[in-house]
Design a protein around this motif. Structure first.
Motif, PDB file in Angstrom:
ATOM      1  N   UNK A 159       0.845  -1.191   0.000  1.00 47.52           N
ATOM      2  CA  UNK A 159       0.000   0.000   0.000  1.00 47.52           C
ATOM      3  C   UNK A 159       0.883   1.244   0.000  1.00 47.52           C
ATOM      4  N   UNK A 160       0.702   2.117  -1.001  1.00 44.54           N
ATOM      5  CA  UNK A 160       1.372   3.416  -1.052  1.00 44.54           C
ATOM      6  C   UNK A 160       0.354   4.486  -0.705  1.00 44.54           C
ATOM      7  N   UNK A 161       0.749   5.477   0.085  1.00 41.20           N
ATOM      8  CA  UNK A 161      -0.202   6.515   0.487  1.00 41.20           C
ATOM      9  C   UNK A 161       0.463   7.876   0.508  1.00 41.20           C
ATOM     10  N   UNK A 162      -0.367   8.899   0.341  1.00 41.81           N
ATOM     11  CA  UNK A 162       0.082  10.288   0.323  1.00 41.81           C
ATOM     12  C   UNK A 162      -1.011  11.137   0.946  1.00 41.81           C
ATOM     13  N   UNK A 172       4.686   9.186  -0.301  1.00 41.29           N
ATOM     14  CA  UNK A 172       5.744   9.309   0.692  1.00 41.29           C
ATOM     15  C   UNK A 172       5.611   8.316   1.844  1.00 41.29           C
ATOM     16  N   UNK A 173       4.602   7.446   1.788  1.00 38.39           N
ATOM     17  CA  UNK A 173       4.440   6.434   2.816  1.00 38.39           C
ATOM     18  C   UNK A 173       4.139   5.084   2.164  1.00 38.39           C
ATOM     19  N   UNK A 174       4.621   4.026   2.773  1.00 36.92           N
ATOM     20  CA  UNK A 174       4.384   2.687   2.251  1.00 36.92           C
ATOM     21  C   UNK A 174       4.133   1.721   3.399  1.00 36.92           C
ATOM     22  N   UNK A 175       3.206   0.800   3.177  1.00 36.12           N
ATOM     23  CA  UNK A 175       2.873  -0.225   4.163  1.00 36.12           C
ATOM     24  C   UNK A 175       2.747  -1.562   3.452  1.00 36.12           C
ATOM     25  N   UNK A 191       8.236   2.890  11.117  1.00 31.86           N
ATOM     26  CA  UNK A 191       8.522   1.570  10.553  1.00 31.86           C
ATOM     27  C   UNK A 191       8.180   0.497  11.583  1.00 31.86           C
ATOM     28  N   UNK A 192       7.409  -0.476  11.155  1.00 30.36           N
ATOM     29  CA  UNK A 192       7.052  -1.571  12.050  1.00 30.36           C
ATOM     30  C   UNK A 192       5.807  -1.323  12.876  1.00 30.36           C
ATOM     31  N   UNK A 193       5.178  -0.145  12.752  1.00 28.22           N
ATOM     32  CA  UNK A 193       3.958   0.131  13.489  1.00 28.22           C
ATOM     33  C   UNK A 193       2.799  -0.623  12.839  1.00 28.22           C
ATOM     34  N   UNK A 194       2.008  -1.308  13.651  1.00 25.36           N
ATOM     35  CA  UNK A 194       0.866  -2.063  13.149  1.00 25.36           C
ATOM     36  C   UNK A 194      -0.352  -1.148  13.101  1.00 25.36           C
ATOM     37  N   UNK A 195      -0.978  -1.053  11.937  1.00 17.09           N
ATOM     38  CA  UNK A 195      -2.154  -0.215  11.744  1.00 17.09           C
ATOM     39  C   UNK A 195      -3.392  -0.966  12.223  1.00 17.09           C
ATOM     40  N   UNK A 196      -4.042  -0.449  13.271  1.00 15.35           N
ATOM     41  CA  UNK A 196      -5.238  -1.106  13.808  1.00 15.35           C
ATOM     42  C   UNK A 196      -6.484  -0.249  13.598  1.00 15.35           C
ATOM     43  N   UNK A 197      -6.382   0.753  12.722  1.00 12.19           N
ATOM     44  CA  UNK A 197      -7.486   1.688  12.506  1.00 12.19           C
ATOM     45  C   UNK A 197      -8.782   0.981  12.167  1.00 12.19           C
ATOM     46  N   UNK A 198      -8.715  -0.002  11.271  1.00 12.29           N
ATOM     47  CA  UNK A 198      -9.922  -0.686  10.815  1.00 12.29           C
ATOM     48  C   UNK A 198     -10.390  -1.769  11.779  1.00 12.29           C
ATOM     49  N   UNK A 199      -9.630  -2.033  12.821  1.00  9.01           N
ATOM     50  CA  UNK A 199      -9.947  -3.133  13.734  1.00  9.01           C
ATOM     51  C   UNK A 199     -10.593  -2.683  15.029  1.00  9.01           C
ATOM     52  N   UNK A 213       1.323  -3.154   8.231  1.00  7.41           N
ATOM     53  CA  UNK A 213       2.516  -2.743   8.980  1.00  7.41           C
ATOM     54  C   UNK A 213       3.286  -1.715   8.172  1.00  7.41           C
ATOM     55  N   UNK A 214       3.745  -0.656   8.825  1.00  4.86           N
ATOM     56  CA  UNK A 214       4.469   0.408   8.149  1.00  4.86           C
ATOM     57  C   UNK A 214       5.846  -0.014   7.672  1.00  4.86           C
TER      58      UNK A 214
END
Length: 301
Positions: free
Chosen positions: A174-177, A237-240, A261-269, A252-253
């Motif tokens: 996933x690429x994000x901006x 400028x961001x990738x996961x 880097x290494x942060x787990x995204x739990x937004x959707x959970x 994961x970032x």
């Protein structure tokens, strides 16, 4: 990166004189951290301020869950004045003084096994705000000052060097901006906002994968700022990566804001309150599941 993330750290004990590992146990030296944690938490119930970085924090513990201590970090920022205004009419609702503290709730969890080589700490972040440095910094310092023979080491579960992520298969990139001008995202030209958050994902088939994280992440980091990060005129400028941890795929970032880097995204959970912060129950449940996944991955039941 994530609106709501989870930093996961390993907790290890070793001897100060020869650096040999001290396994956790329910008696003796290996039990010292489990015994020390409630004392540490009680000592942080009142607000602690760091004027150098203009941050404050205090702990509000919840009921223990077996070998788990968890609760809320009330994390504050101060040191500048601002006005809280009504966006409809610009009326000033509150004139914030430089000494006023703006607090947000962040979840924390410590798990120390009755047998094993390491425990885990999990701390929530919110829109890239994190209390990790303050909380874990004080935990390791206070423990190491207290014991002459033992040393507590706190190590981030890093994707570039740790087996917890290293051999995990990648299912999606996933690429994000953030804040892309609308005229840069041609397909969205007719939408109302002046700026947009754009996310571009690359998926493989049901049974496919890009490869192991240890192979994919270095290539993504090497491409940062290059052609691989530019798509239809938008420079991401961001990738996961969506990777397998235990029996669950989690975001994961790889590349993003400092220390993400290494942060787990739990937004959707998680479930959000009206204030847009996650409910304590939902983030606690997700954190418990993630630590359980890591325990399973390391053969710790």
């Amino acid at each position: 990166m994530s609106k709501i993330g989870l930093y996961v750290y390993q907790l290890r004990l070793s001897r100060k004189d020869n650096y040999q590992n001290v396994p956790f146990s329910d008696v003796g030296e290996g039990a010292e951290l489990h015994t020390f944690l409630p004392q540490f938490i009680r000592s942080k119930l009142s607000t602690r301020q760091n004027d150098r970085i203009e941050r404050s924090w205090r702990l509000e513990p919840a009921a223990d869950q077996g070998r788990t201590r968890h609760g809320t970090v009330h994390y504050g920022t101060y040191g500048y004045s601002s006005k809280i205004v009504n966006p409809q009419n610009s009326a000033v609702l509150y004139d914030r003084d430089a000494g006023d503290v703006e607090e947000i709730p962040l979840y924390y969890r410590f798990w120390v096994p009755d047998f094993g080589n390491f425990g885990f700490a999990a701390l929530q972040s919110f829109r890239e705000r994190s209390c990790v440095g303050q909380v874990l910094g004080d935990l390791s310092k206070d423990f190491n000052d207290r014991f002459d023979n033992l040393r507590l080491t706190v190590k981030k579960v890093m994707p570039t060097s740790d087996d917890a992520y290293r051999n995990a298969p990648v299912k999606k990139l996933i690429l994000s901006k953030k804040k892309v001008p609308k005229d840069r995202a041609e397909i969205m030209r007719r939408l109302e906002p002046d700026e947009l958050n754009v996310e571009l994902s690359f998926s493989v088939g049901r049974s496919g994968r890009f490869g192991m994280y240890s192979d994919v992440a270095p290539q993504i980091r090497a491409a940062s700022g290059g052609a691989a990060f530019v798509f239809d005129g938008i420079e991401f400028d961001e990738a996961s990566a969506l990777i397998n941890i235990g029996n669950t795929y989690r975001k994961v970032g790889i590349v993003g804001p400092a220390n993400n880097a290494g942060v787990i995204d739990i937004t959707e959970d998680v479930v959000l309150n009206e204030d847009q912060h996650p409910t304590f129950e939902s983030v606690s449940e997700v954190s418990q599941g993630i630590i359980s996944d890591f325990r399973q991955q390391f053969g710790m039941w």
